[in-house]
Motif scaffolding. Structure first.
Motif, PDB file in Angstrom:
ATOM      1  N   GLY A 154       0.818  -1.201   0.000  1.00  0.00           N
ATOM      2  CA  GLY A 154       0.000   0.000   0.000  1.00  0.00           C
ATOM      3  C   GLY A 154       0.855   1.255   0.000  1.00  0.00           C
ATOM      4  N   GLN A 155       0.188   2.392  -0.007  1.00  0.00           N
ATOM      5  CA  GLN A 155       0.871   3.692   0.014  1.00  0.00           C
ATOM      6  C   GLN A 155       1.145   4.082   1.464  1.00  0.00           C
ATOM      7  OE1 GLN A 155       1.824   5.693  -2.660  1.00  0.00           O
ATOM      8  NE2 GLN A 155       2.842   6.915  -1.081  1.00  0.00           N
ATOM      9  N   ALA A 160      -0.198   2.184   6.271  1.00  0.00           N
ATOM     10  CA  ALA A 160      -0.305   2.328   4.823  1.00  0.00           C
ATOM     11  C   ALA A 160      -1.773   2.413   4.435  1.00  0.00           C
ATOM     12  CB  ALA A 160       0.352   1.147   4.114  1.00  0.00           C
ATOM     13  N   GLU A 161      -2.028   3.034   3.302  1.00  0.00           N
ATOM     14  CA  GLU A 161      -3.381   3.126   2.749  1.00  0.00           C
ATOM     15  C   GLU A 161      -3.506   2.162   1.570  1.00  0.00           C
ATOM     16  OE1 GLU A 161      -6.135   4.767   3.411  1.00  0.00           O
ATOM     17  OE2 GLU A 161      -5.472   5.967   5.124  1.00  0.00           O
ATOM     18  N   TYR A 162      -4.691   1.578   1.438  1.00  0.00           N
ATOM     19  CA  TYR A 162      -4.959   0.617   0.373  1.00  0.00           C
ATOM     20  C   TYR A 162      -6.167   1.085  -0.432  1.00  0.00           C
ATOM     21  CZ  TYR A 162      -1.855  -2.048   3.365  1.00  0.00           C
ATOM     22  OH  TYR A 162      -0.788  -2.435   4.124  1.00  0.00           O
ATOM     23  N   ASP A 163      -6.264   0.611  -1.675  1.00  0.00           N
ATOM     24  CA  ASP A 163      -7.349   1.067  -2.542  1.00  0.00           C
ATOM     25  C   ASP A 163      -8.051  -0.111  -3.205  1.00  0.00           C
ATOM     26  OD1 ASP A 163      -5.639   0.218  -4.586  1.00  0.00           O
ATOM     27  OD2 ASP A 163      -4.850   2.236  -4.924  1.00  0.00           O
TER      28      ASP A 163
END
Length: 236
Positions: free
Chosen positions: A29-30, A37-40
């Motif tokens: 993730g970012q 972390a961020e996920y999409d």
């Protein structure tokens, strides 16, 4: 979304998602901080694909990785990507020592043009060998019937895959080679159930409930004359 939300939407434990991240099956993730972390949606789509290939396709993690690698290939490597998908779907690495002789004979009898090095031959060879080992060698007639059904499905598969938009071709190949194979197997069994019900009526229900208590499932007579005669007591 955070990993907890990704886990919830994918209907997978957080530990499983973290394992896929560590193994490389799921892309990272970012990072938004040193520990978070961020996920999409791409992560969610990937998790759903992994789960389908694992639970329905019964592929190993290594085979799934091969398919994911194929998905990542650029458009200019479409042919290589498709070959990689079909090789992984054939589970070829599991059957390195399989004698391909019976499979080669079978496809030649069907009149098919098959590469002698095709990884799918081992799959067929093992199935034929298993049938022979239990005293049920496949007859030429049975192979012709199954071959005709397989050819019809295969022609539709190829049309479906090649009709896709370029960015969906490999994904459709995955669906065709892995998941639609499971659909075909399930439909064949369900078709047999339908044929049995039409030919044998309620007897099919009895066969499907062999574990039931005696007398729980009985064929209902359609004509009064078919009902069993009443027992007549015998005097001592």
């Amino acid at each position: 979304m955070r990993i907890s939300e990704l886990s919830e939407q994918a209907d997978l434990p957080v530990g499983t998602v973290k394992f896929y991240l560590r193994s490389g099956l799921l892309h990272q993730g970012q990072l938004v901080s040193a520990t978070q972390a961020e996920y999409d949606e791409t992560h969610l789509e990937r998790l759903r694909l992994i789960r389908a290939l694992l639970e329905v396709g019964h592929l190993t993690h290594a085979e799934i990785q091969g398919i994911l690698d194929a998905l990542a290939k650029p458009p200019g490597q479409m042919v290589e990507a498709l070959v990689q998908v079909y090789d992984a779907a054939a589970k070829a690495a599991r059957y390195d020592e399989t004698d391909l002789t019976p499979a080669l004979a079978a496809v030649r009898a069907l009149g098919w043009s098959i590469d002698p090095e095709s990884p799918h031959l081992a799959w067929l060879a093992r199935a034929i060998s298993a049938l022979e080992s239990i005293g049920l060698p496949p007859s030429g007639e049975r192979m012709q019937v199954y071959g005709a059904a397989a050819l019809l499905a295969a022609e539709n598969d190829i049309d479906w895959v090649m009709d896709a938009d370029p960015d969906r071709t490999v994904l459709r190949a995955i669906g065709s080679s892995v998941l639609w194979g499971s659909v075909l197997g399930a439909l064949r069994v369900l078709a047999a159930e339908d044929v049995s019900r039409r030919q044998f009526g309620e007897m099919t229900m009895a066969l499907r409930n062999l574990g039931a208590e005696p007398g729980q499932f009985q064929q209902t007579p359609e004509d009064p004359d078919d009902e069993p005669e009443a027992s007549i007591p015998v005097a001592d």
